[in-house]
Design a protein around this motif. Structure first.
Motif, PDB file in Angstrom:
ATOM      1  N   THR A  53      -0.436  16.765  -4.210  1.00 56.69           N
ATOM      2  CA  THR A  53       0.035  16.705  -5.593  1.00 56.69           C
ATOM      3  C   THR A  53      -1.066  16.196  -6.511  1.00 56.69           C
ATOM      4  N   ARG A  54      -0.872  16.397  -7.806  1.00 53.02           N
ATOM      5  CA  ARG A  54      -1.863  15.945  -8.783  1.00 53.02           C
ATOM      6  C   ARG A  54      -2.035  14.429  -8.788  1.00 53.02           C
ATOM      7  N   PRO A  55      -0.936  13.625  -8.707  1.00 51.69           N
ATOM      8  CA  PRO A  55      -1.148  12.177  -8.626  1.00 51.69           C
ATOM      9  C   PRO A  55      -1.980  11.758  -7.428  1.00 51.69           C
ATOM     10  N   VAL A  59      -5.486   9.576  -7.521  1.00 47.32           N
ATOM     11  CA  VAL A  59      -5.689   8.352  -6.749  1.00 47.32           C
ATOM     12  C   VAL A  59      -6.888   8.491  -5.826  1.00 47.32           C
ATOM     13  N   ALA A  60      -7.056   9.675  -5.192  1.00 46.93           N
ATOM     14  CA  ALA A  60      -8.207   9.888  -4.319  1.00 46.93           C
ATOM     15  C   ALA A  60      -9.513   9.762  -5.089  1.00 46.93           C
ATOM     16  N   LYS A 109      -9.278  -3.226  -6.086  1.00 43.07           N
ATOM     17  CA  LYS A 109      -8.625  -2.442  -5.037  1.00 43.07           C
ATOM     18  C   LYS A 109      -7.109  -2.548  -5.136  1.00 43.07           C
ATOM     19  N   ARG A 110      -6.608  -3.778  -5.335  1.00 44.98           N
ATOM     20  CA  ARG A 110      -5.157  -3.948  -5.481  1.00 44.98           C
ATOM     21  C   ARG A 110      -4.634  -3.227  -6.718  1.00 44.98           C
ATOM     22  N   ARG A 111      -5.426  -3.234  -7.796  1.00 47.50           N
ATOM     23  CA  ARG A 111      -4.988  -2.540  -9.010  1.00 47.50           C
ATOM     24  C   ARG A 111      -4.854  -1.039  -8.752  1.00 47.50           C
ATOM     25  N   LEU A 112      -5.812  -0.468  -8.026  1.00 48.92           N
ATOM     26  CA  LEU A 112      -5.748   0.959  -7.717  1.00 48.92           C
ATOM     27  C   LEU A 112      -4.573   1.269  -6.788  1.00 48.92           C
ATOM     28  N   GLU A 113      -4.310   0.383  -5.847  1.00 47.41           N
ATOM     29  CA  GLU A 113      -3.165   0.605  -4.966  1.00 47.41           C
ATOM     30  C   GLU A 113      -1.852   0.521  -5.746  1.00 47.41           C
ATOM     31  N   GLY A 118       2.741   3.251  -8.283  1.00 50.30           N
ATOM     32  CA  GLY A 118       3.455   3.647  -9.492  1.00 50.30           C
ATOM     33  C   GLY A 118       3.587   5.147  -9.635  1.00 50.30           C
ATOM     34  N   LEU A 119       2.528   5.877  -9.241  1.00 50.81           N
ATOM     35  CA  LEU A 119       2.589   7.338  -9.322  1.00 50.81           C
ATOM     36  C   LEU A 119       3.579   7.912  -8.314  1.00 50.81           C
ATOM     37  N   GLU A 120       3.663   7.269  -7.166  1.00 57.74           N
ATOM     38  CA  GLU A 120       4.548   7.800  -6.121  1.00 57.74           C
ATOM     39  C   GLU A 120       6.014   7.463  -6.373  1.00 57.74           C
TER      40      GLU A 120
END
Length: 276
Positions: A53-55, A59-60, A109-113, A118-120
């Motif tokens: 998916t786009r989200p 994230v990747a 790293k925690r912010r990105l996780e 949130g996207l999922e």
């Protein structure tokens, strides 16, 4: 009855032929029902074709950028030649600085996780992705120098009355600040961006992206002051190198630094957004 009259039994009498077995018919399946799949077939159907998916792509990409930053940070810390003659208290301060950098990267790293979660889990993923795209655009504008920025940081003032400061010395200061987490840098009235270059100017002074700047050189830097100031004062670092050239160096922390020198936004000649 005589022996000649006894009935003779044919010892070679043919046995009855073996009755061929009828193959069993497979159990009939009810019409309209799909045949039951095996565990391996269900596993193959779940893995292929992959569903991206786009989200997940966003994230990747964010995780790739973070990994690249970690690799550059580790590589920049490999050169320990300047620390061989350092005192114990200086080494302790350097270790504390590295711990702070590690903590900052862990927070990123925690912010990105959290963004990925949130996207999922968002009920409206499209709206969530749009908000994050706008925020990312603002951050990229700060890095590209097209928008003004403000925040905590430091000011670095270099007074060079003898004209001994050269372009490579100021470039070392910029690289050290970037390694310490500087997010926006301005030298006098010129915004420093990723492709900024410095050169010596004729008659004294330094050219920053073709703009001549002279002493005193005033650096406005936005970032964590607790990381920026120690990075400049490291033994054998920027401050000591400049002072050897008899320059006067002053570093001051501040809770509000304003970087308002802007770069014009250039529209590419050929590249276009794939969404257009």
């Amino acid at each position: 009855m005589s022996s000649d009259e006894r009935p003779q039994y044919d010892r070679h009498r043919e046995l009855p032929a073996e009755v061929p077995s009828v193959p069993e018919k497979p159990a009939s399946t009810e019409p309209g029902k799909k045949p039951q799949l095996t565990g391996r077939q269900r596993l193959v159907q779940g893995l292929w074709p992959p569903r991206v998916t786009r989200p997940q792509l966003i994230v990747a990409l964010l995780l790739f950028v973070l990994g690249l930053g970690l690799a550059i940070q580790v590589r920049s810390n490999n050169d320990s030649s300047a620390l061989r003659g350092a005192r114990q208290e200086d080494l302790v301060r350097i270790l504390d600085e590295l711990d702070d950098r590690t903590q900052r990267l862990e927070e990123e790293k925690r912010r990105l996780e959290d963004q990925r979660t949130g996207l999922e889990n968002s009920s409206d993923q499209a709206e969530e992705a749009r908000k994050q795209t706008v925020e990312r655009e603002r951050q990229l504008g700060i890095l590209a120098g097209t928008v003004a920025a403000q925040g905590p940081g430091i000011t670095l003032t270099i007074e060079d009355k003898k004209g001994a400061i050269e372009a490579d010395m100021l470039l070392d200061a910029i690289q050290e600040l970037r390694a310490a987490g500087a997010e926006a840098i301005q030298i006098n009235d010129v915004r420093v961006v990723a492709n900024t270059y410095l050169s010596d100017a004729g008659g004294g002074g330094v050219r920053v992206d073709g703009h001549k700047v002279g002493e005193p050189y005033l650096f406005k830097v936005i970032g964590k002051p607790q990381d920026l100031e120690p990075a400049l004062n490291i033994p054998g670092g920027v401050v000591q190198t400049l002072e050897k050239e008899q320059a006067t160096v002053t570093v001051e922390r501040s809770e509000k630094i304003i970087v308002n020198a802007l770069r014009p936004a250039k529209r590419p000649d050929y590249a276009r957004s794939s969404s257009e």
